[in-house]
Design an enzyme around this catalytic site. Structure first.
Site, short mmCIF file in Angstrom:
data_model
loop_
_atom_site.label_atom_id
_atom_site.label_comp_id
_atom_site.label_asym_id
_atom_site.label_seq_id
_atom_site.Cartn_x
_atom_site.Cartn_y
_atom_site.Cartn_z
N ASN A 7 29.65 44.79 48.33
CA ASN A 7 29.04 43.67 47.59
C ASN A 7 29.09 42.47 48.53
OD1 ASN A 7 28.34 41.60 45.89
ND2 ASN A 7 29.78 42.14 44.27
N ARG A 92 25.46 46.42 46.08
CA ARG A 92 25.03 45.64 44.92
C ARG A 92 23.92 44.69 45.38
NH1 ARG A 92 27.57 40.45 42.15
NH2 ARG A 92 26.21 40.44 40.36
N HIS A 181 23.71 41.17 35.65
CA HIS A 181 24.90 41.93 35.23
C HIS A 181 24.50 43.31 34.69
CE1 HIS A 181 26.91 37.83 34.14
NE2 HIS A 181 27.35 38.21 35.34
N LEU A 210 31.47 38.69 29.61
CA LEU A 210 31.90 37.29 29.66
C LEU A 210 32.91 37.12 30.79
CD1 LEU A 210 32.42 36.83 25.80
CD2 LEU A 210 30.34 36.39 27.13
N ASN A 212 33.18 34.73 34.77
CA ASN A 212 32.87 33.39 35.25
C ASN A 212 31.39 33.11 34.96
OD1 ASN A 212 33.40 30.95 36.39
ND2 ASN A 212 32.79 31.66 38.42
N ARG A 242 28.04 27.09 34.81
CA ARG A 242 26.60 27.06 34.53
C ARG A 242 26.36 26.64 33.08
NH1 ARG A 242 25.58 33.05 36.61
NH2 ARG A 242 27.30 32.94 38.06
N ARG A 287 41.48 30.18 31.42
CA ARG A 287 42.95 30.13 31.23
C ARG A 287 43.44 28.69 31.28
NH1 ARG A 287 43.54 34.97 35.43
NH2 ARG A 287 41.76 33.80 36.18
N GLU A 387 31.84 47.74 37.89
CA GLU A 387 30.52 47.78 38.54
C GLU A 387 30.56 48.60 39.82
OE1 GLU A 387 30.68 43.48 37.81
OE2 GLU A 387 28.50 43.54 37.75
P1 AMP Z 1 35.11 37.63 36.20
O1 AMP Z 1 33.97 36.78 36.65
O2 AMP Z 1 34.73 38.77 35.33
O3 AMP Z 1 36.05 38.01 37.31
O4 AMP Z 1 35.99 36.68 35.23
C1 AMP Z 1 36.72 35.60 35.75
C2 AMP Z 1 37.07 34.66 34.63
O5 AMP Z 1 37.77 35.34 33.58
C3 AMP Z 1 38.03 33.54 35.05
O6 AMP Z 1 37.36 32.46 35.61
C4 AMP Z 1 38.66 33.17 33.72
O7 AMP Z 1 37.87 32.17 33.11
C5 AMP Z 1 38.60 34.41 32.87
N1 AMP Z 1 39.89 35.03 32.63
C6 AMP Z 1 40.54 35.96 33.37
N2 AMP Z 1 41.73 36.27 32.78
C7 AMP Z 1 41.81 35.54 31.65
C8 AMP Z 1 42.78 35.41 30.59
N3 AMP Z 1 43.92 36.13 30.59
N4 AMP Z 1 42.53 34.55 29.60
C9 AMP Z 1 41.38 33.83 29.58
N5 AMP Z 1 40.44 33.92 30.52
C10 AMP Z 1 40.64 34.75 31.54
#
Ligand code: AMP
Length: 400
Positions: A7, A92, A181, A210, A212, A242, A287, A387
């Site tokens: 990726n 990807r 996605h 859901l 980033n 965004r 978080r 993915e």
């Molecule tokens: P991704 O883009 O799928 O890697 O998701 C990343 C995002 O997931 C981070 O920026 C956080 O906002 C959210 N995230 C990850 N772990 C947690 C958690 N334990 N509680 C709340 N949000 C989380």
């Protein structure tokens, strides 16, 4: 069969090596970050639990693939005897428009299409292509397969993908909704059907990816009917940085008032908006924002409320699109991990058949699981997305 998944982004290259013949085991994975910037670092780990992290002399994607190959062959931390063990490489690729809607071998023609589609994904497609060309140089003769983020959404009907703009913009410039996605939405929809024990071809599923970035998709009998992202990954739900759905007049107003160029407006909408812009605590990570909301920060609480409300609206809209719902799936960073966000999204939806089991929702696990009550008319699942594995599976299919 050993498959390398790449990726390649604007300043990073992520990689995973799978042994598809040995229960799809991950042999090694890692990430090279800050490519072309001072302080380029590499994280590498293998299936024996060995990990290394440190600075690496990497100036471009070709250096990156070369150093990945070196690590894979390393006497101590390596996992391969020879690079010829790698039978194919899956990449990807973000945007295939309506020109590539299936995984494809990256022939010269296919690469040209990826290059052309780059007009709609200037931050992604050129880097994805560089990743392919780096692999061609370092691993000559190994087939490269492109797996497209947009492909899963290619089954959307025109009523879902056309904007209310003059039709000639679609005809001449292919301005329409594409969705993103897709590899994740497709993977978790399939996994949800497997967890439920019913055939994907007979299910109405809503997938909420859901992370980033975030998007929701309506999947009927395995085929995408609609999704929340559009021409670019900006449309739809509120995201980390965004804005998601916004009246374009608001953007035009700000542009005129502040004299913003299109690039500056793009930066505002993609990098400074969303949870980051609404919460105002310098973080887009849920978080951090949840932590501040717990301490009484009202803007953080409001940002989370808007986040949940937007997802809830898409769930309602897509239940109407599908004419009902069998399974709602949560996936990606927020969807998989935020107990409070899942609960906030589902609050008040019991009356339309989505009954969350609070105890099941509170369990943290890396496994796919059901979090609805036993008597919930609609099942609610949490399915960790993968993915890389989905790309590896598509690559094996094509390469063999
Ligand atoms: P991704 O883009 O799928 O890697 O998701 C990343 C995002 O997931 C981070 O920026 C956080 O906002 C959210 N995230 C990850 N772990 C947690 C958690 N334990 N509680 C709340 N949000 C989380």
């Amino acid at each position: 069969m050993v498959i390398l998944v790449i990726n390649a982004g604007s300043s990073s290259v992520k990689f995973t090596v799978f042994d598809m013949a040995d229960q799809k085991k991950v042999l090694a994975s890692g990430l090279i970050e800050r490519i072309g910037i001072e302080g380029t670092t590499m994280k590498y780990s293998n299936h024996r639990g060995e990990e290394i992290k440190g600075e690496v002399p990497v100036k471009n994607p070709q250096d990156a693939v070369r150093i990945i190959a070196e690590r894979l062959l390393d006497a101590k931390v390596g996992v391969l005897k020879s690079l010829s063990d790698i039978k194919a490489i899956g990449h990807r690729i973000v945007q295939g428009m309506d020109k590539i809607v299936q995984p494809v071998l990256m022939t010269a023609d296919a690469k040209n299409i990826v290059r052309d589609c780059g007009v709609l994904a200037p931050l992604h497609n050129p880097h994805n292509l560089m990743g392919i060309e780096a692999c061609e140089a370092v691993l000559p003769g190994v087939p490269n397969v492109g797996v497209f983020d947009t492909a899963f959404h290619s089954t959307m009907p025109p009523r879902a993908f056309l904007y209310g703009l003059p039709y000639n913009y679609y005809e001449t410039d292919r301005i329409r909704r594409y969705g993103f996605h897709g590899t994740s939405h497709g993977y978790v929809a399939k996994a949800a059907a497997a967890l439920d024990g019913r055939p994907l071809e007979k299910l109405k599923i809503i997938t909420a990816h859901l992370g980033n970035g975030g998007s929701v998709a309506a999947v009927l009998n395995g085929q995408c009917q609609d999704t929340s992202m559009g021409l670019t990954p900006l449309e739809g739900v509120l995201m980390g940085t965004r804005c998601g759905d916004v009246d374009t007049s608001a953007v035009l107003y700000i542009m005129k008032k502040e004299g913003l160029t299109p690039d500056q407006a793009d930066n505002l909408l993609n990098k400074k908006s969303g949870v980051l812009g609404l919460a105002g605590v310098g973080s887009s990570d849920l978080r951090d924002v949840e932590g501040q909301a717990d301490k009484g920060n009202k803007l953080c609480a409001q940002a989370l409320d808007i986040y949940a409300y937007r997802v809830k609206k898409y769930i309602g809209a897509y239940m109407a699109v599908l004419g009902g719902l069998d399974i709602l799936v949560f996936t990606a960073g927020v969807g998989e991990n935020s107990i409070t966000m899942r609960a906030a999204i589902l609050k008040g939806l019991e009356g339309i058949g989505l009954k969350l089991d609070a105890a099941k929702n509170s369990v943290r696990s890396p496994e796919p699981r059901v979090i609805s009550t036993d008597d919930s008319p609609i099942k609610i699942h949490v399915i960790p997305t993968n993915e890389e594995l989905a790309i590896a599976e598509a690559t094996v299919k094509l390469a063999s």
